[in-house]
Design an enzyme around this catalytic site. Structure first.
Site, short mmCIF file in Angstrom:
data_model
loop_
_atom_site.label_atom_id
_atom_site.label_comp_id
_atom_site.label_asym_id
_atom_site.label_seq_id
_atom_site.Cartn_x
_atom_site.Cartn_y
_atom_site.Cartn_z
N HIS A 114 1.66 4.53 -2.79
CA HIS A 114 2.31 6.13 -2.58
C HIS A 114 3.53 6.63 -2.98
O HIS A 114 3.71 7.67 -3.65
CB HIS A 114 1.88 6.44 -1.20
CG HIS A 114 0.46 6.19 -0.53
ND1 HIS A 114 -0.63 7.27 -1.15
CD2 HIS A 114 -0.27 5.68 0.36
CE1 HIS A 114 -1.80 6.81 -0.32
NE2 HIS A 114 -1.46 5.90 0.38
N HIS A 118 0.74 -1.27 0.04
CA HIS A 118 -0.06 0.01 0.04
C HIS A 118 0.94 1.32 0.06
O HIS A 118 0.85 2.06 -0.83
CB HIS A 118 -1.03 -0.11 1.14
CG HIS A 118 -1.88 1.10 1.37
ND1 HIS A 118 -3.13 0.99 0.91
CD2 HIS A 118 -1.52 2.35 1.64
CE1 HIS A 118 -3.67 2.30 1.19
NE2 HIS A 118 -2.52 3.16 1.67
N GLU A 119 1.83 1.37 0.88
CA GLU A 119 2.59 2.49 1.01
C GLU A 119 3.49 2.54 -0.10
O GLU A 119 3.95 3.59 -0.59
CB GLU A 119 3.43 2.71 2.44
CG GLU A 119 2.71 2.52 3.64
CD GLU A 119 1.54 3.71 3.67
OE1 GLU A 119 1.55 4.87 3.02
OE2 GLU A 119 0.50 3.30 4.34
N GLU A 157 -4.29 8.06 -3.30
CA GLU A 157 -4.79 6.69 -2.56
C GLU A 157 -5.28 5.79 -3.75
O GLU A 157 -5.15 4.44 -3.37
CB GLU A 157 -6.16 7.10 -1.66
CG GLU A 157 -6.46 5.99 -0.59
CD GLU A 157 -5.37 5.69 0.22
OE1 GLU A 157 -4.55 6.70 0.49
OE2 GLU A 157 -5.46 4.62 0.84
ZN ZN Z 1 -2.98 5.30 1.93
#
Ligand code: ZN
Length: 509
Positions: free
Chosen positions: A268, A264-265, A303
């Site tokens: 980003h 997830h990170e 996101e």
């Molecule tokens: Zn996030």
């Protein structure tokens, strides 16, 4: 020697200094969340406030306004587009009193401490006074920023320009219309995959960190320009594209937390690392209104990338058919008797729970709706801060069918409100919806993307995202990027189609 400095150069030099200050704010924030001893909170609050105020003063000074006006006269093309963004940011900022921003910056670290104490002791009252102050300051902020319909619009607009409470209500209704029946069908089906091998076997933290780093690198995270640390609440933060850091957290009784948290990170981080080098220290990597150094154009767009890499790629069967041996190599005994299909089913289990960051893809959006509805009510005064625990528990019952056991696992679970992020939660669901629009467009526009993904090769997809999203930084708004790349604005249909087909197959509906 000819040494004339044009008004445009002067404007750019100031924006560069503002970006330096805001990157320093990010670095101090990273430190506060990873290394800082508790006693440092007060001094850190002062440092952050001073740096933020200095950036604010540079942008709102009369000198800078004059420079900007001189630069605007006769600017054309890309120069003009750059100046329009600076002008919009500066005008909005000049409407917000410096005193208000300063109050918020000073409150953040204190509220962070009281939130943590409240959580530790399962005592909402310890956080309540700081949260009341935070809501009041955010109401003031909404009034100063300006809105026509609902104070929430002013706040969400600073995270997701163009988004409103009315648009969100429509989007949420559409999503609920698709998600609740799907969730009911999964519940009726009754049969759940075995997940015990992910929770009841020993996954040492050191190996979990190795796995997080290995898979982050595998999908394209550049460790020459980043690092992974540990924190209570995972996050990504950057100080230009050349230093993009992330954190993850470890649970010895739930191995996927660190692995998918890291993916997830990484999503980003890929966005931040991917902005074109010439945008460093410009308005295209600086959120002038949020006073935040960031290349992503909106929170929702950001996101959409974390969700795309975590869920659309990271939880797909094809990804693990190709890469499961790499994970088994790290966990030879733990995963010895687990086949890839069993693994894929286990990491995609739908099971309503109290904790947002542990929620599956499907129920995640219900957690967001709950929070956004409470935020709207807090801002328009129809809900008092003191009544949050009760309202929270009631909505959890309604959407997820669960009884919240305590406030630590209920309304105190998220860091957001303590850091002043009111209005930001909606951008998680916006990101989910957007992520499928990007993936569909990439597959349609580049015939190499889908066959490569089928073999676990993410390079063509990354190249498409780089070309259509990352390199542009904040040059285009979320809506502009979406329309340029996909031909459509934000729309729920592709996301609902994806959920139906994915869970229909996994749960044999
Ligand atoms: Zn996030």
């Amino acid at each position: 020697m000819t040494g004339t400095t044009s008004p445009l150069d002067l404007v750019r030099a100031t924006i560069g200094e503002v970006n330096d200050l805001l990157c320093s704010v990010n670095l101090l924030t990273w430190d506060a969340r990873t290394k800082m001893p508790k006693a440092g909170a007060e001094a850190r609050g002062n440092m952050l406030a001073t740096l933020t105020r200095t950036a604010h003063n540079l942008l709102t000074s009369d000198d800078f306004s004059s420079e900007l006006a001189r630069a605007e006269a006769g600017a054309k093309g890309e120069d003009a587009a750059e100046l329009v963004q600076i002008r919009e940011g500066v005008d909005t900022l000049r409407r917000i009193p410096a005193r208000l921003l300063n109050d918020i910056a000073e409150l953040k670290p204190r509220a962070g401490e009281s939130w943590q104490a409240a959580r530790r002791n399962d005592n909402f009252a310890l956080f309540q006074p700081d949260l009341e102050r935070m809501v009041d300051l955010n109401r003031e902020l909404a009034a100063a920023t300006g809105f026509s319909d609902h104070p929430y619009d002013a706040l969400v607009g600073s995270y997701e320009p163009g988004m409103t409470s009315a648009r969100l209500k429509t989007l949420f209704e559409e999503l609920r219309g698709g998600i609740l029946p799907l969730l009911a069908a999964i519940r009726e089906r009754g049969a759940q995959p075995d997940t015990s091998f992910l929770s009841q076997r020993d996954y040492p933290v050191t190996t979990q960190l190795q796995a997080a780093e290995r898979f982050a690198a595998l999908v394209g995270y550049d460790f020459e320009r980043g690092r992974v640390d540990r924190s209570a609440h995972p996050f990504e933060i950057s100080f230009t594209r050349n230093d993009v850091r992330m954190t993850t957290r470890f649970n010895q009784n739930w191995m996927p937390m660190s692995l998918f948290g890291a993916l997830h990170e990484t999503g980003h981080a890929l966005y931040e690392q991917g902005v074109k080098p010439e945008y460093v220290r410009t308005v295209f990597t600086t959120d002038l209104v949020g006073l935040y150094a960031v290349a992503g154009t909106s929170y929702g767009t950001h996101e959409s990338q974390s969700r795309l890499w975590e869920n659309l790629v990271g939880r797909s069967a094809t990804f693990w058919q190709a890469h499961y041996p790499k994970l088994k190599e790290l966990y030879p005994t733990q995963l010895n008797d687990v086949g890839v299909n069993a693994f894929v089913k286990a990491i995609n289990t739908v099971r309503p729970g109290y904790i947002r960051v542990e929620a599956d893809e499907l129920t995640y959006n219900l957690h967001i709706m709950l929070r956004v509805e409470l935020e709207m009510a807090l801002l328009d005064g129809s809900l008092a801060v003191a009544d949050i625990p009760e309202a929270w528990n009631e909505k959890t019952r309604e959407y997820l069918g669960l009884e919240v056991p305590n406030n630590a696992d209920g309304c105190l679970q998220d860091i957001h409100w303590s850091t002043g992020l009111i209005g930001a939660f909606s951008t998680y669901t916006i990101g989910n919806v957007m992520s499928v629009q990007w993936l569909q467009a990439a597959k349609q526009q580049d015939s190499r993307v889908a066959p490569a993904l089928d073999k676990g090769d993410v390079a063509p997809l990354l190249a498409w995202l780089q070309e259509n999203i990352y390199q542009h930084g904040r040059r285009y708004s979320a809506d502009e990027l979406l329309v340029r790349a996909t031909g459509n604005s934000l729309t729920a249909a592709p996301y609902l189609g994806y959920l139906n087909s994915k869970y229909g197959e996994l749960y044999d509906l």
